[in-house]
Design an enzyme around this catalytic site. Structure first.
Site, PDB file in Angstrom:
ATOM      1  N   CYS A 286      43.790  38.586  41.417  1.00  0.00           N
ATOM      2  CA  CYS A 286      42.746  37.678  40.910  1.00  0.00           C
ATOM      3  C   CYS A 286      42.873  37.418  39.414  1.00  0.00           C
ATOM      4  O   CYS A 286      42.268  36.474  38.898  1.00  0.00           O
ATOM      5  CB  CYS A 286      41.375  38.240  41.229  1.00  0.00           C
ATOM      6  SG  CYS A 286      41.202  38.661  42.957  1.00  0.00           S
TER       7      CYS A 286
ATOM      8  N   HIS B 274      36.138  35.094  36.898  1.00  0.00           N
ATOM      9  CA  HIS B 274      36.624  35.182  38.279  1.00  0.00           C
ATOM     10  C   HIS B 274      35.420  35.239  39.221  1.00  0.00           C
ATOM     11  O   HIS B 274      34.478  36.000  39.009  1.00  0.00           O
ATOM     12  CB  HIS B 274      37.496  36.431  38.434  1.00  0.00           C
ATOM     13  CG  HIS B 274      37.841  36.725  39.852  1.00  0.00           C
ATOM     14  ND1 HIS B 274      38.301  35.754  40.712  1.00  0.00           N
ATOM     15  CD2 HIS B 274      37.768  37.876  40.583  1.00  0.00           C
ATOM     16  CE1 HIS B 274      38.514  36.292  41.900  1.00  0.00           C
ATOM     17  NE2 HIS B 274      38.186  37.572  41.848  1.00  0.00           N
TER      18      HIS B 274
ATOM     19  N   ASN C 219      35.449  34.089  47.328  1.00  0.00           N
ATOM     20  CA  ASN C 219      36.419  34.625  46.367  1.00  0.00           C
ATOM     21  C   ASN C 219      37.803  34.060  46.697  1.00  0.00           C
ATOM     22  O   ASN C 219      38.378  34.404  47.728  1.00  0.00           O
ATOM     23  CB  ASN C 219      36.410  36.150  46.478  1.00  0.00           C
ATOM     24  CG  ASN C 219      37.401  36.811  45.548  1.00  0.00           C
ATOM     25  OD1 ASN C 219      38.259  36.151  44.964  1.00  0.00           O
ATOM     26  ND2 ASN C 219      37.302  38.116  45.417  1.00  0.00           N
TER      27      ASN C 219
END
Ligand code: ACO
Length: 322
Positions: free
Chosen positions: A113, A249, A279
């Site tokens: 990520c 993020h 996500n």
């Protein structure tokens, strides 16, 4: 010369999958997912024409159009992903072919990520060294293929998508950045590659799915990300309140809210799309940046702080002038 973002683009798969739908195929509920994560829906690839490559190319074309840069002007293409379609060639090389970006060197970066931030730092270092002047960075994931759809504690969290930026070497752009890794914490978020069945060893037949210790990842994120942001602000000589927007993020809205609280800043400074994207790992920051840009929220001179954390473990933050 520093890296200046001059165009953005993104692409989400056509199929939008709501929490309500998931609750018809597994033992979960809209209430459970929403209250713990802020996620209401996510987009998932649902046909053979939607792959890591096709999402990446659509996002890249949108970013190129936004920037006015032609594919043949690109010196470098970096793709941040943990879910490429092939082990080799890299997604970046496949994108290069699809775009006809014949002068660009291309390779992938795996920092989960945090991948988009690691790629931005890499481009900036190349620019500072005078090696390239124009680059394309893509964060893209089809995480739905590495997720165990029988594990309700992980599969409800993730989505597929791509975000891209075109970056040019300029007098002003990236101001400062930080990145870090801690491999000793790697086993709290892990996805093994294919097994080995050579003549000497047999380790199984099926590749593993993504495993996550959610609570440990949560603790890591709410500690490390604010530390990283504060260290970056100190290094660059800015106050937290100087930043126009924090583009973090998008893993979980509770993590974003916790960081806002720790920085003593209003949530308005933290745009979020986790409610409709879930996500999307390396894609989450560039997708969010593209949304904020296309909504007309950014003005020239705005100070943006991008930050994220991910498997590895990895983390990073970048402060830039829009
Ligand atoms: N629906 C309903 N119940 C569920 C679900 C679900 N989808 N998933 C788990 N549960 C149950 C569990 O079985 C457990 O039940 P039990 O108490 O009877 O055993 C209960 O819900 C609580 O489970 P917890 O894991 O304790 O739930 P928690 O409140 O910790 O929330 C979550 C889980 C949302 C994953 C949280 O830990 C979290 O957000 N962690 C961070 C995740 C994250 O940000 N990951 C980043 C991913 S990768 C990256 O971006 C780098």
């Amino acid at each position: 010369m520093r890296a200046k973002i001059i165009g953005t683009g993104s692409c989400l798969p056509d199929r939008c999958v709501t929490n309500e739908y998931l609750s018809t195929i597994m033992d979960t509920s809209d209430e459970w997912i929403k209250s713990r994560t802020g996620i209401r829906e996510r987009h998932l690839v649902s046909s053979e024409t939607e792959t890591t490559l096709t999402l990446a190319v659509k996002a890249a074309k949108a970013a190129l159009a936004d920037s006015g840069v032609l594919p043949e002007e690109l010196g470098l293409i970096l793709v941040a992903t943990v879910s490429s379609d092939f082990i080799t060639p890299s997604t970046a090389c496949m994108v290069q072919k699809e775009l006809g970006a014949s002068h660009a060197a291309a390779f992938d970066i795996n920092a989960a990520c945090s991948g988009f931030l690691f790629a931005l730092n890499t481009v900036d270092a190349y620019f500072q060294a005078g090696i390239y002047q124009t680059a394309l960075i893509i964060g893209v994931e089809t995480l739905s293929k590495i997720i165990d759809w029988k594990d309700r504690s992980t599969c409800v969290l993730f989505g597929d998508g791509a975000g891209a930026v075109v970056v040019k070497a300029a007098e002003e752009g990236l101001i400062a950045s930080l990145q870090g890794s801690d491999g000793s914490g790697g086993d709290i978020l892990i996805c093994k590659n294919r097994t080995n069945n050579n003549p000497y060893i047999s380790t199984g037949t099926d590749p593993d799915f993504l495993y996550m210790d959610g609570q440990e990842v949560f603790k890591f994120a709410v500690k490390k990300e604010p530390e990283c942001i504060n260290a970056l602000l100190k290094q660059a000589g800015f106050d937290a309140s100087d930043v126009t927007y924090y583009l973090l993020h998008q893993a979980n809205f509770r993590i974003i809210a916790s960081i806002a609280r720790k920085l003593k800043l209003p949530l308005e400074k933290f745009p979020s799309n986790v409610s409709h994207c879930g996500n999307t790992s390396a894609a989450s920051i560039p997708i969010l940046l593209d949304e904020v840009h296309r909504e007309g929220k950014l003005s020239e001179g705005d100070l943006l702080l991008l930050s994220g954390f991910g498997a590895g473990l990895t983390w990073g933050a970048a402060l830039l002038r829009w």
